[in-house]
Design a protein around this motif. Structure first.
Motif, PDB file in Angstrom:
ATOM      1  N   PHE A  62       1.005  -0.983  -0.050  1.00 52.61           N
ATOM      2  CA  PHE A  62      -0.241   0.092  -0.109  1.00 52.61           C
ATOM      3  C   PHE A  62       0.640   1.355  -0.061  1.00 52.61           C
ATOM      4  N   ALA A  63       2.131   1.247   0.937  1.00 51.59           N
ATOM      5  CA  ALA A  63       2.671   2.269   1.069  1.00 51.59           C
ATOM      6  C   ALA A  63       3.623   2.494  -0.539  1.00 51.59           C
ATOM      7  N   GLY A  64       3.724   1.709  -1.112  1.00 49.95           N
ATOM      8  CA  GLY A  64       4.540   1.646  -2.455  1.00 49.95           C
ATOM      9  C   GLY A  64       3.558   2.082  -3.413  1.00 49.95           C
ATOM     10  N   HIS A  65       2.437   2.141  -3.146  1.00 51.97           N
ATOM     11  CA  HIS A  65       1.324   2.900  -4.307  1.00 51.97           C
ATOM     12  C   HIS A  65       0.908   4.176  -3.604  1.00 51.97           C
ATOM     13  N   GLY A  66       1.591   4.602  -2.673  1.00 59.61           N
ATOM     14  CA  GLY A  66       1.389   6.214  -2.439  1.00 59.61           C
ATOM     15  C   GLY A  66       0.467   6.484  -1.335  1.00 59.61           C
ATOM     16  N   PHE A  67      -0.031   5.339  -0.539  1.00 58.26           N
ATOM     17  CA  PHE A  67      -0.940   5.597   0.514  1.00 58.26           C
ATOM     18  C   PHE A  67      -0.386   5.687   1.931  1.00 58.26           C
ATOM     19  N   MET A  99       1.121  12.599  10.276  1.00 56.41           N
ATOM     20  CA  MET A  99       1.924  13.909  10.621  1.00 56.41           C
ATOM     21  C   MET A  99       3.312  13.307   9.723  1.00 56.41           C
ATOM     22  N   ARG A 100       3.650  12.462   9.774  1.00 55.00           N
ATOM     23  CA  ARG A 100       5.084  12.046   9.189  1.00 55.00           C
ATOM     24  C   ARG A 100       4.948  12.378   7.623  1.00 55.00           C
ATOM     25  N   ARG A 101       3.811  11.883   7.174  1.00 58.17           N
ATOM     26  CA  ARG A 101       3.692  12.136   5.721  1.00 58.17           C
ATOM     27  C   ARG A 101       3.746  13.703   5.240  1.00 58.17           C
ATOM     28  N   SER A 102       3.166  14.545   6.268  1.00 57.28           N
ATOM     29  CA  SER A 102       2.950  15.739   5.982  1.00 57.28           C
ATOM     30  C   SER A 102       4.318  16.492   5.729  1.00 57.28           C
ATOM     31  N   LYS A 103       5.286  16.025   6.612  1.00 58.20           N
ATOM     32  CA  LYS A 103       6.876  16.485   6.477  1.00 58.20           C
ATOM     33  C   LYS A 103       7.780  15.905   5.578  1.00 58.20           C
ATOM     34  N   LEU A 104       7.064  14.831   4.675  1.00 56.77           N
ATOM     35  CA  LEU A 104       8.122  14.533   3.825  1.00 56.77           C
ATOM     36  C   LEU A 104       7.708  14.997   2.432  1.00 56.77           C
ATOM     37  N   PRO A 105       8.478  15.045   1.344  1.00 60.57           N
ATOM     38  CA  PRO A 105       8.475  15.627  -0.005  1.00 60.57           C
ATOM     39  C   PRO A 105       7.656  15.094  -0.598  1.00 60.57           C
ATOM     40  N   ALA A 106       6.833  15.281  -1.665  1.00 60.60           N
ATOM     41  CA  ALA A 106       5.812  14.881  -2.456  1.00 60.60           C
ATOM     42  C   ALA A 106       6.379  13.474  -2.958  1.00 60.60           C
ATOM     43  N   PHE A 107       5.426  12.607  -2.727  1.00 57.62           N
ATOM     44  CA  PHE A 107       5.471  11.173  -3.043  1.00 57.62           C
ATOM     45  C   PHE A 107       5.866  11.003  -4.697  1.00 57.62           C
ATOM     46  N   ASP A 108       7.286  10.378  -4.664  1.00 63.44           N
ATOM     47  CA  ASP A 108       7.749  10.127  -6.339  1.00 63.44           C
ATOM     48  C   ASP A 108       7.235   8.845  -6.767  1.00 63.44           C
ATOM     49  N   LYS A 109       6.164   8.627  -7.508  1.00 63.05           N
ATOM     50  CA  LYS A 109       5.761   7.372  -7.857  1.00 63.05           C
ATOM     51  C   LYS A 109       6.736   6.827  -8.699  1.00 63.05           C
ATOM     52  N   GLU A 110       7.611   7.554  -9.568  1.00 61.37           N
ATOM     53  CA  GLU A 110       8.592   6.900 -10.443  1.00 61.37           C
ATOM     54  C   GLU A 110       9.742   6.238  -9.593  1.00 61.37           C
ATOM     55  N   VAL A 111      10.031   6.638  -8.544  1.00 61.31           N
ATOM     56  CA  VAL A 111      11.194   6.028  -7.741  1.00 61.31           C
ATOM     57  C   VAL A 111      10.573   4.434  -7.205  1.00 61.31           C
ATOM     58  N   TRP A 112       9.273   4.750  -6.773  1.00 62.88           N
ATOM     59  CA  TRP A 112       8.806   3.350  -6.288  1.00 62.88           C
ATOM     60  C   TRP A 112       8.581   2.358  -7.224  1.00 62.88           C
ATOM     61  N   LEU A 113       7.633   2.806  -8.264  1.00 63.32           N
ATOM     62  CA  LEU A 113       7.225   1.768  -9.320  1.00 63.32           C
ATOM     63  C   LEU A 113       7.869   1.554 -10.412  1.00 63.32           C
ATOM     64  N   GLU A 114       9.105   2.160 -10.676  1.00 65.39           N
ATOM     65  CA  GLU A 114       9.999   1.919 -11.831  1.00 65.39           C
ATOM     66  C   GLU A 114      11.424   1.308 -11.312  1.00 65.39           C
ATOM     67  N   GLY A 115      11.675   0.233 -11.690  1.00 63.94           N
ATOM     68  CA  GLY A 115      12.979  -0.430 -11.257  1.00 63.94           C
ATOM     69  C   GLY A 115      13.062  -0.961  -9.746  1.00 63.94           C
ATOM     70  N   VAL A 116      12.771   0.002  -8.645  1.00 60.17           N
ATOM     71  CA  VAL A 116      12.783  -0.548  -7.430  1.00 60.17           C
ATOM     72  C   VAL A 116      11.726  -1.596  -6.947  1.00 60.17           C
ATOM     73  N   MET A 117      10.448  -1.353  -7.744  1.00 65.83           N
ATOM     74  CA  MET A 117       9.329  -2.219  -7.368  1.00 65.83           C
ATOM     75  C   MET A 117       8.622  -2.513  -8.872  1.00 65.83           C
ATOM     76  N   PRO A 118       9.295  -3.312  -9.478  1.00 62.58           N
ATOM     77  CA  PRO A 118       9.042  -3.815 -10.888  1.00 62.58           C
ATOM     78  C   PRO A 118       7.613  -4.424 -10.865  1.00 62.58           C
ATOM     79  N   SER A 119       7.335  -5.249  -9.867  1.00 60.44           N
ATOM     80  CA  SER A 119       6.155  -6.081 -10.118  1.00 60.44           C
ATOM     81  C   SER A 119       5.264  -5.124  -9.679  1.00 60.44           C
ATOM     82  N   ALA A 120       5.044  -4.252  -9.135  1.00 62.27           N
ATOM     83  CA  ALA A 120       3.921  -3.222  -8.180  1.00 62.27           C
ATOM     84  C   ALA A 120       3.027  -2.899  -9.395  1.00 62.27           C
ATOM     85  N   GLU A 121       3.096  -2.655 -10.750  1.00 57.00           N
ATOM     86  CA  GLU A 121       2.143  -2.277 -11.720  1.00 57.00           C
ATOM     87  C   GLU A 121       1.410  -3.572 -12.058  1.00 57.00           C
TER      88      GLU A 121
END
Length: 420
Positions: A362-367, A398-420
């Motif tokens: 779920f976190a890998g999909h930005g939730f 609160m933790r998410r609010s302090k993080l930079p914008a979620f970068d879907k490319e980092v999670w879903l391309e290469g690092v997690m190739p089977s997530a799509e």
């Protein structure tokens, strides 16, 4: 999918639970019953699971272990554990040994009851605890442990009316619950379980059972049938609203009238910053710990939009007050996880309370996710647990609010190739 008939609408689906098996209960039960030892008859898979799930406790020489079933044991009529039991007694000097089942020996039709009876002595009983992941999730196995302890609870005589709290909590929380009850004039008979095997509470026909964990319906029914005890049916003491209802209803069982509205209001005021953050947030609870209903009820009272509350098993009588408080919320028993994935993608909840196994995808999909198991391990009961409970829900937001914008490319391309 089917609608379960009755006063409270529940949708029942057909899926297995994405949860730890019952063996995980060892992690907190051996710490609660301090003169116990938990022996699991299992495989290398069981050992690997416990080493990883409870690995942080290994260095404290924990009072649990695994009797491994090897290939050669498959040809034996019954496993032989006498040497292992002797070693446990020599090393740990327990007052009681719990023998836990697991999937493989249950499939092998091991006679656990007979085995436990054979290994028991008058000084150190060996008690069988069904905990196989084929049948139980990890909180239900605590129910099995309490089942095994019932014969060792003395029988209270008629006329001895007091409360026995059902559920394992740490000693500080137990002291807090006892002090609160005594301050209200409620006589306390003890806790099941107590911290030592020889101190289990007396239970009889005038005992009021006050469940403090929402997954102990089987042992409550057993004590009602065998001892004639009466179970308190109230909200569970989670959050200001649940805590107020719990203590007012428990006091009423003893003919005591209390009004805790001011105390409830003061508790809500203490967590006003947290409830402001939760207000109107869409929260989705997947099935894991069987604590989902009272947690969802607290979230609803705090102003959150609970879009779904699902649980592995729902006893409608035991959880009747919680179900009534969740009027208007979609409640699902044995949810279909694939359907939930589709709904999560469509609804886009602000927070998902889910198991350790499904949190990372779920976190890998930005939730934003919260591990449901954390609610098992933190002191969230009664008035003293209100702040801890609220903080558990808001900390990932609160933790998410302090993080930079979620970068879907980092999670879903290469690092997690089977997530799509």
């Amino acid at each position: 999918m089917m609608q379960v008939p009755g006063e409270f609408p529940i949708i029942k689906e057909d899926n297995v639970t994405h949860s730890f098996c019952g063996l995980a209960c060892v992690g907190w039960m051996y710490q609660k019953i301090k003169d116990s030892f938990f022996l699991i008859l299992g495989t290398h898979t069981c050992a690997h699971f416990l080493q990883n799930a409870l690995g942080m406790m290994i260095f404290a020489k924990p009072r649990f272990g695994i009797a491994l079933i090897e290939e050669g044991d498959l040809a034996k009529q019954e496993p032989t554990l006498e040497e292992i039991i002797a070693e446990i007694k020599a090393d740990h000097n327990p007052s009681v040994i719990f023998l836990l089942s697991s999937c493989t020996p249950e499939v092998m039709k091991v006679d656990f009851k007979g085995l436990a009876h054979h290994l028991s002595t008058q000084d150190v009983p060996v008690l069988f605890v069904p905990a196989s992941g084929l049948v139980y999730n990890f909180t239900q196995a605590e129910d099995s442990v309490l089942h095994a302890l019932v014969p060792y609870c003395p029988e209270a005589p008629a006329g001895q009316k007091n409360v026995v709290f059902l559920g394992s909590v740490n000693d500080a929380t137990a002291d807090d619950l006892r002090a609160e009850a005594e301050a209200l004039g409620i006589p306390v008979g003890g806790f099941l379980p107590e911290s030592r095997f020889d101190r289990m509470p007396a239970i009889g026909p005038d005992t009021v059972l006050a469940p403090i964990q929402p997954y102990l319906s089987r042992v409550a029914v057993k004590l009602e049938r065998e001892r004639g005890a009466r179970t308190l049916h109230s909200l569970f003491p989670f959050g200001p609203d649940g805590t107020r209802a719990f203590w007012e209803d428990l006091a009423a069982e003893f003919g005591i009238t209390v009004d805790l509205r001011d105390r409830e209001q003061a508790a809500w005021e203490k967590i006003r910053k947290q409830t402001e953050l939760l207000r109107d947030k869409k929260v989705f609870l997947t099935a894991d710990t069987m604590m989902e209903l009272p947690l969802a009820r607290f979230l609803k009272s705090a102003g959150a939009d609970v879009v779904e509350c699902s649980s592995a098993y729902i006893n409608k009588k035991f959880l009747g007050r919680e179900l009534a408080a969740l009027d208007g919320v979609r409640v699902v028993e044995q949810p279909n996880f694939h359907r939930q994935l589709e709904d999560v993608e469509r609804i886009q909840p602000d927070l998902i309370v889910t198991s350790l196994m499904t949190a990372n995808p779920f976190a890998g999909h930005g939730f934003v996710v919260k591990w449901s198991m954390e609610f098992m391990l933190m002191p969230i009961h009664s008035w003293s647990g209100v702040i801890s409970l609220a903080n558990l829900f808001v900390s990932p937001l609160m933790r998410r609010s302090k993080l930079p914008a979620f970068d879907k490319e980092v999670w879903l391309e290469g690092v997690m190739p089977s997530a799509e």
